[in-house]
Design a protein around this motif. Structure first.
Motif: not given
Lengths: 281, 281
Positions: A228-233, B252-256, B263-267
């Motif tokens: 999650r952190d990698v993708l968001l950062s 995934l794209r929407r959450a990112i 949401k991303l962690e959940q996915l």
């Protein structure tokens, strides 16, 4: 020499194990169980109750937490940090980390951003291994102001851990890694979910897959919080890489829908060639 | 007993090797080099100059060619086929194959559609191994008119080759395999091409990937001709599975893009769970 290991998981734990007797680490982890387990495995010599208490007297501070926790850790250790300590991270993205470091650390010039390109889908101190970095690459992303002595020391430590060290600018790093590492994870997450949903609707699919699905989705079992952190950062890089993936999928879809065998065979050959290029195989 | 092996590649060759002395195969391959190599490796006892000459006197005919070549092979062998022979294929899709079999073979009731869920990214007679099917599943897709004795014999042969045999309706087979096998290949093709293109633009990416990319794209090196045929012969199933993948990527794209960590962690967790469900792990 005394060190502090902040985050006692797979990557941090493996680094401490790889350095062996060179550094005696005080370990801190947000999970007390992880820290205790790291002590049991000899990853750290003692457990610290806080990140700040871990870094007292430490000449080497290793931040090995999910990348978006870097700011919090930097803020916590700033008052307690030795003026001469080398501080390193091991995170999978670099630009955001460096922004946080410059904001929170009193001596950002003594920080060296490091990214060992190694990992498995496993996580936690039990997955740590002294050989994780052997023969793998480690990328350092120094800033113009980075202390040259600290950079040299960081390089020596990673080489001692068995890695081949290269330097790369943080923005370039994040763009490159979006393609070679972050996108494969995103693709594996989407694939595992799509097939998993289909299997939830039709139990015949359970246990039906061959080695292709197994391998293609191995990394879908990676630690959700870390990823999650990698993708968001690395949002912009990841979104750019995802657009490239979408375009390739669209090309394949058009060829399949049109029944265009020649084009499809060409696209599949191109995939094999692309893989070889990336692997330099 | 005499047999005919039509297509002397990885899957056909492995089946012949697994059956050992039970069957003495005449081998035909569109590539004379492959056929000669299969003779050298003891996969077949003799090389036949045509598919028709290979099936003369054969009580077991194994069609192991790219699925879209099945019609051509059936047409070629029809006049020469023994009236009592069991004919099997080993293809990755079934509905289209059965349509061709009904059209071209004089005794479609003696044909048993078989799909051993085993393979590697390698191809050709040199990749064949007697252990390829050991512990793997083999799906048989009988028609209502399929001769029960032939079906029993087919089952015995695959069990002798080490496989666990199940029966599944052809349409159900194609839908299920679109998800557990064909989609992982499409995803790997697209991923390898996207990263390969990025590496063509920035040579820094070459040699930079970790094990994630390596595993996620292993099957991207699969035989282009074989996979062209698989995807085209299961077009509707593959396109449906690709839509499911697109939806997961879009989520995934929407959450990112939204920076939605929860949401991303959940996915990502869902992806790991989906993988376990499919693997029954």
């Amino acid at each position: 020499v005394n060190g502090a290991l902040l985050g006692c998981g797979l990557v941090g734990g493996s680094f401490a194990l790889a350095l062996g007797d060179r550094v005696s680490f005080a370990g801190y982890d947000r999970s007390p169980e992880n820290a205790a387990r790291a002590r049991e495995r000899g990853i750290v010599s003692r457990v610290a109750e806080s990140a700040a208490s871990a870094v007292k007297d430490a000449e080497l501070v290793v931040i090995a937490v999910p990348v978006r926790s870097t700011a919090e850790i930097c803020e916590a250790i700033a008052p307690a940090l030795s003026k001469s300590a080398l501080v390193m991270d091991v995170g999978s993205t670099k630009s955001e980390v460096l922004t946080q470091v410059k904001r929170w650390l009193p001596f950002p010039e003594r920080f060296v951003a490091a990214h060992p390109i190694a990992g498995t889908e496993k996580s936690g101190p039990d997955a740590a291994s002294p050989d994780l970095f052997r023969g793998r690459r480690c990328l350092l992303s120094p800033l113009p102001e980075t202390d040259r002595e600290k950079l040299k020391l960081a390089r020596e430590l990673w080489e001692a851990a068995g890695a081949r060290v290269d330097e790369i600018d943080a923005a370039h790093h994040d763009h490159a890694l979006a393609f070679v590492s972050h996108l494969p994870h995103v693709a594996a997450f989407a694939l595992a979910s799509a097939v998993g949903e289909a299997a939830a609707k039709d139990s015949w699919l359970e246990g039906l897959s061959g080695g292709g699905f197994v391998d293609a989705t191995r990394i879908a079992g990676s630690d959700p919080r870390m990823w999650r952190d990698v993708l968001l950062s690395n949002r912009d890089g990841v979104l750019e890489a995802m657009r490239a993936l979408d375009e390739e999928l669209a090309e394949l879809r058009r060829a399949i829908a049109a029944g265009d065998g020649e084009k499809l065979e060409q696209l599949i050959s191109r995939a094999g060639d692309g893989r070889k290029r990336v692997l330099r195989a």
